[in-house]
Design a protein around this motif. Sequence first.
Motif, PDB file in Angstrom:
ATOM      1  N   PHE A 192      14.439  12.606  -4.227  1.00 39.81           N
ATOM      2  CA  PHE A 192      13.937  12.764  -2.860  1.00 39.81           C
ATOM      3  C   PHE A 192      14.962  12.342  -1.821  1.00 39.81           C
ATOM      4  O   PHE A 192      15.038  12.925  -0.737  1.00 39.81           O
ATOM      5  N   LEU A 193      15.758  11.341  -2.140  1.00 41.22           N
ATOM      6  CA  LEU A 193      16.835  10.948  -1.231  1.00 41.22           C
ATOM      7  C   LEU A 193      17.846  12.088  -1.087  1.00 41.22           C
ATOM      8  O   LEU A 193      18.338  12.362   0.008  1.00 41.22           O
ATOM      9  N   ALA A 242      17.174  15.328  -1.630  1.00 40.23           N
ATOM     10  CA  ALA A 242      16.500  16.409  -0.899  1.00 40.23           C
ATOM     11  C   ALA A 242      16.509  16.123   0.602  1.00 40.23           C
ATOM     12  O   ALA A 242      16.787  17.014   1.413  1.00 40.23           O
ATOM     13  N   ALA A 243      16.234  14.880   0.975  1.00 41.76           N
ATOM     14  CA  ALA A 243      16.231  14.511   2.386  1.00 41.76           C
ATOM     15  C   ALA A 243      17.614  14.634   3.005  1.00 41.76           C
ATOM     16  O   ALA A 243      17.753  14.945   4.194  1.00 41.76           O
ATOM     17  N   SER A 244      18.656  14.417   2.189  1.00 41.81           N
ATOM     18  CA  SER A 244      20.031  14.552   2.701  1.00 41.81           C
ATOM     19  C   SER A 244      20.359  16.005   3.025  1.00 41.81           C
ATOM     20  O   SER A 244      21.310  16.281   3.776  1.00 41.81           O
ATOM     21  N   LEU A 245      19.588  16.944   2.475  1.00 40.34           N
ATOM     22  CA  LEU A 245      19.788  18.375   2.741  1.00 40.34           C
ATOM     23  C   LEU A 245      18.978  18.849   3.941  1.00 40.34           C
ATOM     24  O   LEU A 245      19.092  20.004   4.366  1.00 40.34           O
ATOM     25  N   SER A 246      18.174  17.941   4.482  1.00 38.68           N
ATOM     26  CA  SER A 246      17.320  18.287   5.612  1.00 38.68           C
ATOM     27  C   SER A 246      18.133  18.499   6.883  1.00 38.68           C
ATOM     28  O   SER A 246      19.218  17.932   7.053  1.00 38.68           O
ATOM     29  N   ASP A 271      11.323   5.855   0.931  1.00 41.75           N
ATOM     30  CA  ASP A 271      10.869   5.580   2.297  1.00 41.75           C
ATOM     31  C   ASP A 271      10.626   6.873   3.078  1.00 41.75           C
ATOM     32  O   ASP A 271      11.025   7.003   4.244  1.00 41.75           O
ATOM     33  N   ILE A 272       9.951   7.821   2.425  1.00 39.29           N
ATOM     34  CA  ILE A 272       9.602   9.091   3.049  1.00 39.29           C
ATOM     35  C   ILE A 272       8.073   9.220   3.069  1.00 39.29           C
ATOM     36  O   ILE A 272       7.404   8.931   2.070  1.00 39.29           O
TER      37      ILE A 272
END
Length: 218
Positions: free
Chosen positions: A149-150, A152-156, A180-181
């Motif tokens: 998830f970290l 994936a969030a970095s690709l946001s 922390d999402i």
Amino acid sequence: MIKTVIFDMDGVIVDTEPVHKYAYYQHFNELGIEVSEQLYASFTGNSTRNVFQRIKDTFNLNHDVEELILRKRHLFNEAFDTKPDLELIEGVHKLIKNLHENGMQLILASSASKSTINRVFTRFDLYQYFTHTVSGEDFPKSKPDPAIFLHAASLSVAPKEHCIVIEDSTNGVKAAKAADIYCIGYHSDNSKHQDLSLADYLIHDFEEIDFEKIKRLV
């Protein structure tokens, strides 16, 4: 405001779990081992590699993990291709289209292998809606480890404070919170044995959320 929705796949977008379970237990029978329902339930949210590492350790198998993965994958693909009633989770396609049409970025973060993700996304023509697909096979640890998830969030297109995760498993929700999402827990018949109590928001039907509701969640 929420800019990116990170979807899990199994149990959230499509119910491939019965096919996975069929393939796993067919393989367990070939290996001559008895895996309890309780042990099997604990695998939810884990990559195939981590499942077989646990199986190998638990049952003292001499087989190579890669060999076990390839055999299970063959059994799964065989079953997947011959199962005509495999469908998307009710309401999720409407939600995906609604989010996409309103400019929400969609990212997949699934413990499934790249080949399984490709089969599902190709069969249901989902690539058009998602900017990225992330597979758990690229990470040494499975959910509840937050790494997937970290990443994936970095690709946001926005910081993770403007991302949410939609999950249906105990391990998936734990991973989202460890990253922390903000997490929406999808409670369905498929997740009745999962503990979603750590989720920030709980739904039982995808009709309960849409673009307008999601963008204001955090």
